[in-house]
Design an enzyme around this catalytic site. Structure first.
Site, PDB file in Angstrom:
ATOM      1  N   LYS A  18       0.821  -1.215   0.000  1.00  0.00           N
ATOM      2  CA  LYS A  18       0.000   0.000   0.000  1.00  0.00           C
ATOM      3  C   LYS A  18       0.853   1.262   0.000  1.00  0.00           C
ATOM      4  O   LYS A  18       2.025   1.247   0.362  1.00  0.00           O
ATOM      5  CB  LYS A  18      -1.006  -0.044   1.155  1.00  0.00           C
ATOM      6  CG  LYS A  18      -2.136  -1.025   0.801  1.00  0.00           C
ATOM      7  CD  LYS A  18      -3.289  -1.044   1.727  1.00  0.00           C
ATOM      8  CE  LYS A  18      -4.363  -1.972   1.122  1.00  0.00           C
ATOM      9  NZ  LYS A  18      -5.405  -2.338   2.078  1.00  0.00           N
TER      10      LYS A  18
ATOM     11  N   ARG B 127      -3.328 -10.291   4.380  1.00  0.00           N
ATOM     12  CA  ARG B 127      -3.705 -10.339   2.959  1.00  0.00           C
ATOM     13  C   ARG B 127      -2.543  -9.741   2.168  1.00  0.00           C
ATOM     14  O   ARG B 127      -2.241  -8.565   2.320  1.00  0.00           O
ATOM     15  CB  ARG B 127      -4.984  -9.527   2.764  1.00  0.00           C
ATOM     16  CG  ARG B 127      -5.503  -9.473   1.343  1.00  0.00           C
ATOM     17  CD  ARG B 127      -6.757  -8.614   1.260  1.00  0.00           C
ATOM     18  NE  ARG B 127      -7.264  -8.537  -0.075  1.00  0.00           N
ATOM     19  CZ  ARG B 127      -6.799  -7.717  -1.015  1.00  0.00           C
ATOM     20  NH1 ARG B 127      -5.795  -6.909  -0.749  1.00  0.00           N
ATOM     21  NH2 ARG B 127      -7.327  -7.715  -2.225  1.00  0.00           N
TER      22      ARG B 127
HETATM   23  N1  PMM Z   1      -7.343  -3.976   0.464  1.00  0.00           N
HETATM   24  C1  PMM Z   1      -7.630  -3.953  -0.848  1.00  0.00           C
HETATM   25  C2  PMM Z   1      -8.654  -4.765  -1.387  1.00  0.00           C
HETATM   26  N2  PMM Z   1      -9.339  -5.609  -0.579  1.00  0.00           N
HETATM   27  N3  PMM Z   1      -9.735  -6.527   1.541  1.00  0.00           N
HETATM   28  C3  PMM Z   1      -9.466  -6.575   2.849  1.00  0.00           C
HETATM   29  N4  PMM Z   1     -10.157  -7.410   3.646  1.00  0.00           N
HETATM   30  N5  PMM Z   1      -8.501  -5.803   3.420  1.00  0.00           N
HETATM   31  C4  PMM Z   1      -7.764  -4.918   2.685  1.00  0.00           C
HETATM   32  O1  PMM Z   1      -6.917  -4.211   3.259  1.00  0.00           O
HETATM   33  C5  PMM Z   1      -8.033  -4.829   1.282  1.00  0.00           C
HETATM   34  C6  PMM Z   1      -9.044  -5.663   0.737  1.00  0.00           C
HETATM   35  C7  PMM Z   1      -6.886  -3.010  -1.752  1.00  0.00           C
HETATM   36  O2  PMM Z   1      -5.662  -3.529  -2.127  1.00  0.00           O
HETATM   37  P1  PMM Z   1      -5.398  -4.347  -3.511  1.00  0.00           P
HETATM   38  O3  PMM Z   1      -5.778  -3.427  -4.645  1.00  0.00           O
HETATM   39  O4  PMM Z   1      -3.986  -4.696  -3.464  1.00  0.00           O
HETATM   40  O5  PMM Z   1      -6.255  -5.561  -3.553  1.00  0.00           O
END
Ligand code: PMM
Length: 298
Positions: free
Chosen positions: A216, A256
């Site tokens: 991030k 994640r």
């Molecule tokens: N961050 C993203 C997308 N989905 N879901 C959860 N549970 N927690 C998160 O921090 C989260 C998520 C955005 O990041 P990405 O674009 O790398 O998927």
């Protein structure tokens, strides 16, 4: 599938975004075979769950319609579950979640914590599946303006408690719920650091906690070059691994991440060292918070 929510060891969720515009792996897995191949590799590298998302949640992103979102994720979910890979669907739409569960998804990862679609609680209740309730205040286009808090940790905690209450009132079983602070979602870098430093206050809610810091932008800001250029996304992996280990050592249920191998290796080291837990006394937590406010890197 074994009961993931009650798993004792840290759960690693591998990210598989099938969107043309996701900020870190955007477009690379839009092709079905490539997406399925990557999902299998994430599992082989140690992911307990592969999290499939079809809509970008990047700050400022435009929304797509439900049919497009479903078209992107459903074939990948079908093929990966047929290959024996445990899958979560990253969606805040009940319709998409319902179809994803039929297609084989085992978990609903809802970045809106149930706020975006009032029908989500019914879908999750009827499926009796785990539901990740992430802290969220609004869709991507609006989230920058929504990053105002009195005390970010207390406010996120209170808002997550409301999401939990709403889910329970709708008949979702408590043992199906997982909470997530939603790093980067209506949060500044300082908010993200403060949430990271004070995870025990969120763990106090009594629910398993998922931590999603991977790649991030606040990590890019921390590691910025002398001229202020943020560290590029692909070079934030060591920092991501550090966040994973620290979150798990603070008591997080899972992380994640995009690079599953790197985090799984680091967590193997953590486990081999006796799974040490961080014990942060309250006065130290306060000092960490003050340091962040004054821009001190610890
Ligand atoms: N961050 C993203 C997308 N989905 N879901 C959860 N549970 N927690 C998160 O921090 C989260 C998520 C955005 O990041 P990405 O674009 O790398 O998927």
């Amino acid at each position: 599938m074994t009961d993931l929510v009650r798993a004792s060891g840290p759960v690693v969720m591998g990210v598989l975004n099938v969107t043309p515009d996701s900020f870190s792996d955007g477009g690379r897995y839009a092709d079905l075979d490539a997406a399925v191949g990557h999902g299998v590799r994430l599992r082989d590298a140690g992911a307990h769950l592969v999290d499939i998302g079809g809509e970008s949640t990047r700050p400022g992103a435009e929304r797509i319609d439900a049919a497009t979102e479903a078209e992107r994720v459903l074939p990948v979910i079908r093929e990966l579950t047929a290959a024996g890979v445990a899958v979560s669907v990253d969606t805040s739409r009940a319709r998409v979640a319902e179809a994803a569960l039929v297609a084989g998804a085992a978990v609903v990862n809802d970045v809106s914590g149930g706020l975006a679609d009032p029908d989500m609680a019914r879908v999750v209740r009827d499926a009796h599946c785990p539901w990740v309730l992430m802290h969220w205040r609004g869709h991507s286009r609006a989230m920058r303006e929504l990053a105002t808090y009195t005390d970010v940790v207390a406010d996120v905690r209170a808002e997550l408690a409301q999401r939990i209450d709403t889910a329970l009132a709708a008949g979702v079983a408590a043992d199906r719920l997982i909470v997530d602070p939603g790093l980067g979602f209506a949060k500044t870098a300082a908010h993200n650091w403060e949430l990271s430093a004070r995870l025990p206050e969120l763990l106090d809610l009594g629910y398993p906690l998922l931590f999603g810091a991977s790649r991030k932008s606040y990590l890019g800001g921390l590691l910025a070059a002398a001229d202020g250029t943020p560290r590029p996304t692909a070079q934030r992996e060591a920092a991501t691994v550090a966040t994973s280990v620290l979150a798990v050592a603070a008591g997080a249920w899972g992380v994640r991440v995009h690079d599953v191998q790197a985090t799984a290796d680091a967590l193997a080291v953590w486990a081999a060292t006796g799974s040490p837990r961080l014990a942060v006394p309250p006065h130290d937590r306060k000092r960490t918070q003050d340091d962040h406010e004054h821009g001190v890197r610890r």
